[in-house]
Write a protein that holds these residues in place. Structure first.
Motif, PDB file in Angstrom:
ATOM      1  N   MET A  91      37.451  49.727  30.890  1.00 12.27           N
ATOM      2  CA  MET A  91      37.726  48.258  30.037  1.00 12.27           C
ATOM      3  C   MET A  91      38.684  48.108  29.937  1.00 12.27           C
ATOM      4  SD  MET A  91      35.040  45.087  28.547  1.00 12.27           S
ATOM      5  CE  MET A  91      34.371  45.940  30.118  1.00 12.27           C
ATOM      6  N   ASN A  92      38.854  49.257  28.693  1.00 12.10           N
ATOM      7  CA  ASN A  92      40.306  48.837  27.751  1.00 12.10           C
ATOM      8  C   ASN A  92      41.243  48.879  29.072  1.00 12.10           C
ATOM      9  OD1 ASN A  92      38.175  47.863  25.924  1.00 12.10           O
ATOM     10  ND2 ASN A  92      38.487  49.945  24.978  1.00 12.10           N
ATOM     11  N   ARG A  93      41.362  49.864  29.447  1.00  9.42           N
ATOM     12  CA  ARG A  93      42.116  51.079  30.558  1.00  9.42           C
ATOM     13  C   ARG A  93      42.898  49.316  31.043  1.00  9.42           C
ATOM     14  NH1 ARG A  93      46.772  53.564  28.845  1.00  9.42           N
ATOM     15  NH2 ARG A  93      44.978  55.052  27.653  1.00  9.42           N
ATOM     16  N   LEU A  94      42.268  49.411  32.014  1.00  9.12           N
ATOM     17  CA  LEU A  94      42.749  47.703  32.501  1.00  9.12           C
ATOM     18  C   LEU A  94      43.281  46.636  32.003  1.00  9.12           C
ATOM     19  CD1 LEU A  94      39.379  48.235  35.228  1.00  9.12           C
ATOM     20  CD2 LEU A  94      41.751  48.546  35.804  1.00  9.12           C
ATOM     21  N   GLN A  95      42.612  46.432  30.925  1.00  6.30           N
ATOM     22  CA  GLN A  95      43.378  45.364  30.181  1.00  6.30           C
ATOM     23  C   GLN A  95      44.207  45.054  29.683  1.00  6.30           C
ATOM     24  OE1 GLN A  95      40.201  44.662  27.689  1.00  6.30           O
ATOM     25  NE2 GLN A  95      38.991  43.339  28.598  1.00  6.30           N
ATOM     26  N   GLU A  96      44.613  46.461  29.630  1.00  8.55           N
ATOM     27  CA  GLU A  96      46.209  46.945  28.741  1.00  8.55           C
ATOM     28  C   GLU A  96      47.178  47.139  29.980  1.00  8.55           C
ATOM     29  OE1 GLU A  96      47.754  51.080  27.552  1.00  8.55           O
ATOM     30  OE2 GLU A  96      46.557  50.820  25.930  1.00  8.55           O
ATOM     31  N   ALA A  97      47.038  47.860  30.874  1.00 12.05           N
ATOM     32  CA  ALA A  97      47.520  47.545  32.199  1.00 12.05           C
ATOM     33  C   ALA A  97      47.472  45.945  32.633  1.00 12.05           C
ATOM     34  CB  ALA A  97      46.544  47.827  33.369  1.00 12.05           C
ATOM     35  N   LEU A  98      46.668  45.172  32.818  1.00 15.74           N
ATOM     36  CA  LEU A  98      47.151  43.414  33.420  1.00 15.74           C
ATOM     37  C   LEU A  98      48.270  42.696  31.870  1.00 15.74           C
ATOM     38  CD1 LEU A  98      43.979  42.369  34.133  1.00 15.74           C
ATOM     39  CD2 LEU A  98      45.772  43.226  35.180  1.00 15.74           C
ATOM     40  N   GLU A  99      47.862  43.180  30.644  1.00  9.05           N
ATOM     41  CA  GLU A  99      48.804  43.262  29.594  1.00  9.05           C
ATOM     42  C   GLU A  99      50.198  43.079  29.760  1.00  9.05           C
ATOM     43  OE1 GLU A  99      46.852  43.760  26.168  1.00  9.05           O
ATOM     44  OE2 GLU A  99      45.329  42.565  25.500  1.00  9.05           O
ATOM     45  N   ARG A 100      50.149  44.347  30.511  1.00  7.17           N
ATOM     46  CA  ARG A 100      51.553  44.673  30.426  1.00  7.17           C
ATOM     47  C   ARG A 100      51.851  44.511  31.626  1.00  7.17           C
ATOM     48  NH1 ARG A 100      51.532  51.901  29.736  1.00  7.17           N
ATOM     49  NH2 ARG A 100      51.523  51.392  27.349  1.00  7.17           N
ATOM     50  N   LYS A 101      51.756  43.925  32.913  1.00  4.26           N
ATOM     51  CA  LYS A 101      51.843  44.287  34.581  1.00  4.26           C
ATOM     52  C   LYS A 101      50.907  43.085  34.995  1.00  4.26           C
ATOM     53  CE  LYS A 101      54.822  45.516  38.546  1.00  4.26           C
ATOM     54  NZ  LYS A 101      55.400  46.653  39.012  1.00  4.26           N
ATOM     55  N   PRO A 102      50.513  42.228  35.268  1.00  2.00           N
ATOM     56  CA  PRO A 102      49.773  41.133  35.744  1.00  2.00           C
ATOM     57  C   PRO A 102      49.378  41.588  37.613  1.00  2.00           C
ATOM     58  CG  PRO A 102      50.629  40.093  34.338  1.00  2.00           C
ATOM     59  CD  PRO A 102      51.364  41.232  34.218  1.00  2.00           C
ATOM     60  N   SER A 103      48.574  41.840  38.087  1.00  2.47           N
ATOM     61  CA  SER A 103      48.405  42.368  39.623  1.00  2.47           C
ATOM     62  C   SER A 103      47.155  42.131  39.456  1.00  2.47           C
ATOM     63  CB  SER A 103      48.846  43.713  39.381  1.00  2.47           C
ATOM     64  OG  SER A 103      48.060  44.364  39.170  1.00  2.47           O
ATOM     65  N   PRO A 104      47.077  41.863  40.944  1.00  2.00           N
ATOM     66  CA  PRO A 104      45.859  41.065  42.245  1.00  2.00           C
ATOM     67  C   PRO A 104      44.735  42.121  41.770  1.00  2.00           C
ATOM     68  CG  PRO A 104      47.021  41.280  43.056  1.00  2.00           C
ATOM     69  CD  PRO A 104      47.942  41.394  42.000  1.00  2.00           C
ATOM     70  N   GLU A 105      45.376  43.080  41.673  1.00  2.00           N
ATOM     71  CA  GLU A 105      43.903  44.613  42.276  1.00  2.00           C
ATOM     72  C   GLU A 105      43.897  44.607  40.507  1.00  2.00           C
ATOM     73  OE1 GLU A 105      47.525  45.139  45.520  1.00  2.00           O
ATOM     74  OE2 GLU A 105      47.645  44.691  42.809  1.00  2.00           O
ATOM     75  N   GLY A 106      44.687  44.814  39.578  1.00  2.00           N
ATOM     76  CA  GLY A 106      44.394  45.177  38.325  1.00  2.00           C
ATOM     77  C   GLY A 106      42.916  43.690  37.699  1.00  2.00           C
ATOM     78  N   TYR A 107      43.050  42.743  38.074  1.00  2.00           N
ATOM     79  CA  TYR A 107      41.789  41.384  38.421  1.00  2.00           C
ATOM     80  C   TYR A 107      41.002  42.047  38.671  1.00  2.00           C
ATOM     81  CZ  TYR A 107      45.109  38.976  35.143  1.00  2.00           C
ATOM     82  OH  TYR A 107      46.399  37.813  34.545  1.00  2.00           O
ATOM     83  N   LEU A 108      41.194  42.523  40.365  1.00  2.37           N
ATOM     84  CA  LEU A 108      40.108  42.671  40.719  1.00  2.37           C
ATOM     85  C   LEU A 108      39.409  43.887  40.066  1.00  2.37           C
ATOM     86  CD1 LEU A 108      41.057  42.468  44.473  1.00  2.37           C
ATOM     87  CD2 LEU A 108      39.995  40.893  43.218  1.00  2.37           C
ATOM     88  N   ARG A 109      39.684  45.035  39.872  1.00  2.00           N
ATOM     89  CA  ARG A 109      39.000  45.946  39.432  1.00  2.00           C
ATOM     90  C   ARG A 109      38.642  45.650  37.910  1.00  2.00           C
ATOM     91  NH1 ARG A 109      41.541  51.787  39.841  1.00  2.00           N
ATOM     92  NH2 ARG A 109      39.777  52.053  38.874  1.00  2.00           N
ATOM     93  N   LEU A 110      39.040  44.637  37.053  1.00  2.00           N
ATOM     94  CA  LEU A 110      38.696  44.498  35.839  1.00  2.00           C
ATOM     95  C   LEU A 110      36.939  43.654  36.156  1.00  2.00           C
ATOM     96  CD1 LEU A 110      38.726  44.437  32.571  1.00  2.00           C
ATOM     97  CD2 LEU A 110      40.366  42.308  32.201  1.00  2.00           C
ATOM     98  N   ALA A 111      37.530  42.559  37.218  1.00  2.00           N
ATOM     99  CA  ALA A 111      36.172  41.889  37.056  1.00  2.00           C
ATOM    100  C   ALA A 111      35.312  42.851  37.784  1.00  2.00           C
ATOM    101  CB  ALA A 111      36.559  40.466  38.310  1.00  2.00           C
ATOM    102  N   SER A 112      34.992  43.896  38.825  1.00  2.00           N
ATOM    103  CA  SER A 112      34.225  44.660  39.157  1.00  2.00           C
ATOM    104  C   SER A 112      33.331  45.023  37.841  1.00  2.00           C
ATOM    105  CB  SER A 112      34.575  45.521  40.564  1.00  2.00           C
ATOM    106  OG  SER A 112      35.586  46.519  39.536  1.00  2.00           O
ATOM    107  N   LEU A 113      33.754  45.185  36.830  1.00  2.00           N
ATOM    108  CA  LEU A 113      33.127  45.248  35.935  1.00  2.00           C
ATOM    109  C   LEU A 113      31.586  44.629  35.436  1.00  2.00           C
ATOM    110  CD1 LEU A 113      35.365  47.431  33.886  1.00  2.00           C
ATOM    111  CD2 LEU A 113      33.609  48.274  35.081  1.00  2.00           C
ATOM    112  N   PHE A 114      31.778  43.135  35.874  1.00  2.00           N
ATOM    113  CA  PHE A 114      31.404  42.258  35.081  1.00  2.00           C
ATOM    114  C   PHE A 114      30.165  42.083  35.982  1.00  2.00           C
ATOM    115  CE2 PHE A 114      34.941  42.451  32.448  1.00  2.00           C
ATOM    116  CZ  PHE A 114      34.883  42.240  31.061  1.00  2.00           C
ATOM    117  N   THR A 115      29.301  42.451  36.146  1.00  2.00           N
ATOM    118  CA  THR A 115      28.542  42.216  37.697  1.00  2.00           C
ATOM    119  C   THR A 115      27.062  41.689  37.193  1.00  2.00           C
ATOM    120  OG1 THR A 115      28.218  44.054  37.363  1.00  2.00           O
ATOM    121  CG2 THR A 115      29.778  43.899  39.088  1.00  2.00           C
TER     122      THR A 115
END
Length: 1016
Positions: free
Chosen positions: A473-497
């Motif tokens: 989760m921390n790595r994906l949030q860091e990636a989205l802060e650096r360079k947002p992408s739809p794939e990043g949001y999909l991956r991060l959202a999949s952790l909150f099920t």
């Protein structure tokens, strides 16, 4: 050929190799295009994750005692949300790169052997450095510190090239190519043979380490073609034959400034000097144009390098080799979604093309500005300067490159390093048991380049595999802060099920849509997520928006159907199912089938094909399961049950085991054209109920309904009681009905009046009506409502005086209830032998136009019995196959056909018919008794004995079967079995009936006792 006038003089073997090399370059370009569009999805595939939602479907409806009963099953709806799957390395891309690398090496060493002495030494030095970048010592073939393999390769290739260059100078280019090709193939084979790694990982090692040298080759190639676009623009401005059609200085300056300005803006945006989105020409498109123009430009400036290389024999093939390595490396970066390396290519293109382009622009203006102004054909003399020497282009360009590289904080170098570390992370991820080194390389890549999504996603994938949700989760949030992408949001959202993460899940998807408002997977997932809340309008809105944007509309359509059906929007679900009836997508068809089942509609026309694999996915399970629920479908028993048993045995299908077993029992109960097997269905479902824990009550209730439809009322009441004890609340009403029909009025009343936890109010009212009907006297029934009168007749007609039965029946005035009331009255007339009145009632209430339903089937059962009682065998034989019989009465025509065959003295046909009857209707008491008598008369008493034993096994509450069994057992001298049967019969009958039966068989008991004493 006008472009290359030397071509006819080139030897045929060399021509063929040039064609081969050109084809390889074009193939590498095509690979780059494919990777540009598909690479991200190859490495981090966008997958559809199927989820099941049950929609209640009703099978086998019936209405005993005017009480609606039906077997309730789940018809599964499928929804698909988009997720980013586990990281995949397309190893076919690695093998493609490896083959291209071997071809490039072969051409390089072949060309090196043809060069003059000084260029030859330089080429050999570069070739040795190139081979050293492969890091073959790290394969640990000899030892981790041994360079023996590299030395062997250097000696073989370098020695071979020296022999050709110094001694075998007359050998043709084609033979040299074949020689080096064979050497490299042998070296590759030895490498794969001795490597401790599998072949694909050995290739991955060589390829990923070799990308460093390939990038250096790409840099040389970029420098070589850096100003070729301006050269091409100069040709475009001054190439016309007629001066009036040529462009002047102003036009050349304007178009050149636009071109260089595009590159300058890209550079300023890259360095952060300008903070805005600039959508000019992509740097890679600029590079592609310069690469295509570059070969022509190389021919034009051959005077600058003629001392070292000839264009047709050295320069052109070297150019193609560099192009091959460049586009092969770039395509590989695209295919492995190595965004840092792709960005390094963009940055390097911008640096080289801007710096050398400005230098060439100045060079052209200084030397040829006046000539361009005069509209002369300057492109022909552009490499014959008079004022500013040609070498100043590279001198000024190199200085500018260094200045811009420093000003950008070595962005291109750091991006390349990040991409290179990504490759090393990929390598050690595959070769290490515990990928600690891979994690280190990915972390280093993340540090080198801030916008490096690839390393962040790779690390997140490592953490997912290791079960470290917080780190992922921390790595994906860091990636989205650096360079947002739809794939990043999909991956991060999949952790909150989980349900507790609902608001975080919503927040992440909403943030993603703020940045990417037209991204269909995000819209789809948010719509499905809202579908789990009470905000149904929001769910519909986002699913509609997803449908408008999606490239896979049938996925969204299937989700819409699932949403509408699961949220009770029945009419809309029906309309949408009709609207999407042309769709062929699996989940869409599956959902249409589920909606048809839930609505009680006929099966859709284009049903999905049944899956053939033995392993089911969530989607294929729903597809298979729903297809099997449609009643009345004649299946090929052998193929169907063979496939079903294979599915049940497959360990991967354990999640669907209960549902598959239920389907198997239903198919067995339903029967097929060749093998009806209700007895096996009963056994299968009993096993499932005994081993299913909390769902046992549901399965016992289905068993009870099957027995109720077969008129095995005591057995049905027993199953319903088990269902009640297991906590299945719908079984309360069913138990009241079954108990009443079994004649156990007190139990029916107790359940109806003492049970308060009926699931619905209508069920409690229906149970009360049945209980009241059990308590009515004939006098009370006359003044009761018609519904109670019908129930009263169904429960009491067989035991009351006929006059009282007729009195109650004659007061029924409701037209819809008259046929229902006529059935117990006809049955009573048959019991009294009043066949004329019975026939009249059947003719009045059940004319030929009467719809084919359960009532019509029951009336036909009575009609057949009437013909039998009156001895009208001819009519019975003529009509029995034409009468309509519903599924619960499917054994009736077989029963009468068997009697007819027996009467016609056709024992073979009768035997077959009795066998079919007892397979299809194992609960038929009349069938078992008639078959037992038939086989006794055929002198096959043990066959009769076994048939009665099978009947008791299916219907242990049957009194008549147990009595017949005792008699047959005694007749065969099986005294112990007969006594055991008597013992089991006693609790099923009243003491008086038991005493009467025992007195009836007393002579047989005494005879068997005397026979037993005789044997002793």
């Amino acid at each position: 050929m006008k472009l290359f006038p030397f071509w006819p003089s080139v030897e045929p073997g060399r021509r063929f190799l040039y064609f081969l090399l050109t084809a390889m370059v074009l193939g590498a370009m095509a690979l780059s295009f494919y990777g540009f569009f598909k690479g991200q999805n190859l490495v981090f595939p966008l997958e559809k994750q199927a989820e099941l939602f049950p929609a209640e479907a009703h099978l086998s409806p019936s209405s005993p005692l005017l009480t609606p009963l039906r077997v309730e099953v789940n018809a599964y709806l499928v929804t698909e949300r988009y997720v980013i799957g586990d990281m995949q390395l397309p190893l076919w891309a690695t093998w493609t790169y490896f083959v291209g690398l071997v071809v490039a090496l072969t051409f390089f060493w072949t060309l090196a052997s043809t060069l003059k002495r000084m260029p030859y030494y330089g080429a050999v030095l570069l070739g040795m450095l190139w081979l050293s970048t492969f890091n073959l010592d790290l394969l640990d073939i000899f030892s981790q510190t041994s360079n023996l393999l590299l030395l062997v390769a250097l000696v073989v290739l370098g020695g071979g090239s020296f022999l050709f260059q110094a001694f075998w100078t007359q050998v043709s280019f084609l033979l040299r190519f074949l020689f080096f090709g064979v050497l490299l193939v042998l070296l590759s084979g030895a490498l794969f043979y001795f490597s401790p790694l599998p072949a694909e990982l050995t290739a991955l090692h060589v390829v990923n380490y070799s990308t460093l040298a390939s990038f250096v080759a790409s840099l040389l190639f970029m420098v070589l073609v850096a100003y070729e676009n301006l050269h091409g623009l100069l040709w475009f401005n001054t190439q016309a034959q007629q001066p009036q059609r040529r462009f002047g200085l102003v036009q050349f300056v304007l178009i050149s400034v636009l071109y260089l300005g595009n590159l300058l803006l890209l550079y300023l945006r890259q360095t952060g000097m300008l903070d805005f989105d600039f959508t000019g020409l992509d740097a890679l498109l600029v590079f592609l144009c310069s690469a295509l123009v570059g070969l022509w430009g190389l021919k034009q400036r051959q005077g600058q390098y003629l001392r070292f290389f000839r264009f047709e024999t050295e320069a052109a093939p070297l150019y193609l080799v560099l192009a091959l390595l460049t586009f092969l490396n770039l395509g590989y970066a695209f295919l492995l979604a190595n965004d840092s390396l792709v960005q390094a290519y963009r940055s390097t293109v911008i640096l080289t093309h801007l710096a050398y382009g400005v230098a060439f622009f100045i060079y052209v203006l200084v030397n040829f500005g006046p000539l361009i102004k005069q509209k002369l054909r300057v492109y022909k003399v552009v490499y014959d300067p008079r004022q500013l020497p040609y070498f100043t282009v590279y001198l000024m360009g190199t200085v500018l490159v260094v200045v811009m590289l420093l000003r950008s904080n070595y962005a291109a170098y750091l991006q390349h390093q990040a991409g290179y570390y990504n490759y090393l992370g990929d390598l050690y991820r595959q070769t290490e048991e515990s990928p600690l080194l891979a994690e280190q390389f990915y972390n280093e890549a993340s540090i080198q380049s801030r916008n490096n999504q690839r390393s962040s996603f790779s690390l997140a994938d490592l953490y997912r595999l290791g079960g470290s949700r917080t780190l992922e989760m921390n790595r994906l949030q860091e990636a989205l802060e650096r360079k947002p992408s739809p794939e990043g949001y999909l991956r991060l959202a999949s952790l909150f099920t989980s349900s507790s993460d609902l608001f975080d899940h919503l927040r992440i998807l909403q943030e993603g849509l703020k940045r990417f408002p037209e991204h269909a997977p995000l819209l789809n997932n948010l719509g499905l997520l809202y579908g789990t809340t009470s905000f149904a309008d929001s769910a519909g809105h986002y699913l509609d928006a997803a449908l408008a944007q999606s490239k896979e509309p049938e996925v969204i359509q299937a989700n819409q159907l699932s949403f509408l059906a699961s949220h009770g929007f029945t009419q809309q679900a029906k309309e949408f199912a009709q609207k999407y009836e042309a769709g062929t997508y699996g989940p869409l068809l599956t959902n249409r089938v589920a909606i048809a089942l839930a609505l009680g509609a006929p099966a859709p026309a284009n049903l999905p094909a049944l899956p053939t694999d033995s392993t089911l996915s969530t989607q294929t399970f729903a597809q298979y399961y729903n297809r099997q629920l449609f009643p009345g479908t004649k299946q090929d028993s052998t193929a169907t049950f063979s496939h079903l048993n294979r599915l049940l045995r497959q360990e991967d299908n354990q999640a669907f085991l209960d549902d598959l077993t239920l389907i198997k029992s239903m198919l067995l109960q339903q029967g097929t054209a060749s093998t009806p097997a209700p007895a096996m269905a009963k056994t299968t479902l009993e096993f499932l109920a005994a081993n299913s824990g909390g769902a046992a009550g549901y399965y016992y209730d289905i068993l009870g309904q099957w027995m109720l439809q077969s008129k095995l009322y005591p057995l049905a009441a027993e199953y319903f009681q088990k269902a009640r004890q297991a906590g299945y609340r719908d079984a309360h009403l069913h138990a009241v009905v079954a108990s009443a029909l079994a004649g156990n009025f007190s139990q029916a009343q107790q359940i109806a009046f003492s049970t308060t936890n009926f699931p619905e109010l209508w069920q409690q009212k229906a149970a009360m009506q049945v209980a009241i009907a059990t308590q009515l006297t004939p006098v009370q029934a006359v003044s009761a409502p018609d519904s109670l009168k019908v129930r009263f007749l169904q429960l009491h007609a067989a035991a009351l005086p006929l006059a009282q039965v007729e009195e109650v029946a004659n007061t029924i005035t409701t037209p819809a209830l008259a046929p229902v009331a006529a059935l117990p009255l006809v049955e009573r007339y048959l019991q009294e032998g009043n066949v004329t009145t019975a026939q009249n009632l059947l003719r009045i209430h059940f004319p030929e136009s009467f719809p084919k339903n359960l009532l019509k089937s029951q009336a036909n059962v009575l009609q057949a019995e009437l013909w039998r009682q009156t001895g009208n065998w001819q009519e019975l034989q003529a009509q029995i196959t034409k009468l309509y019989f519903a599924a619960p009465d499917a054994g009736v025509p077989l029963y009468y056909q068997a009697l007819l065959a027996q009467r016609n003295k056709n024992p073979k046909a009768a035997t077959n018919l009795y066998n079919q009857l007892l397979r299809q209707s194992p609960g038929s008491e009349e069938g078992h008794l008639a078959a037992a008598d038939f086989f006794v008369n055929l002198k096959q008493p043990m066959r009769a004995y076994n048939l009665l034993l099978e009947g008791i096994g299916y219907n242990p509450a049957s009194v008549v079967l147990r009595k017949a069994y005792v008699k047959v057992a005694l007749a065969q001298g099986l005294r112990d079995y007969a006594l055991q049967g008597l013992e089991q019969l006693e609790p099923l009958v009243s003491p008086q009936e038991y005493a009467t039966f025992k007195q009836e068989i007393e002579p047989q008991l005494k005879a068997s006792e005397a026979l037993q004493q005789e044997w002793q």
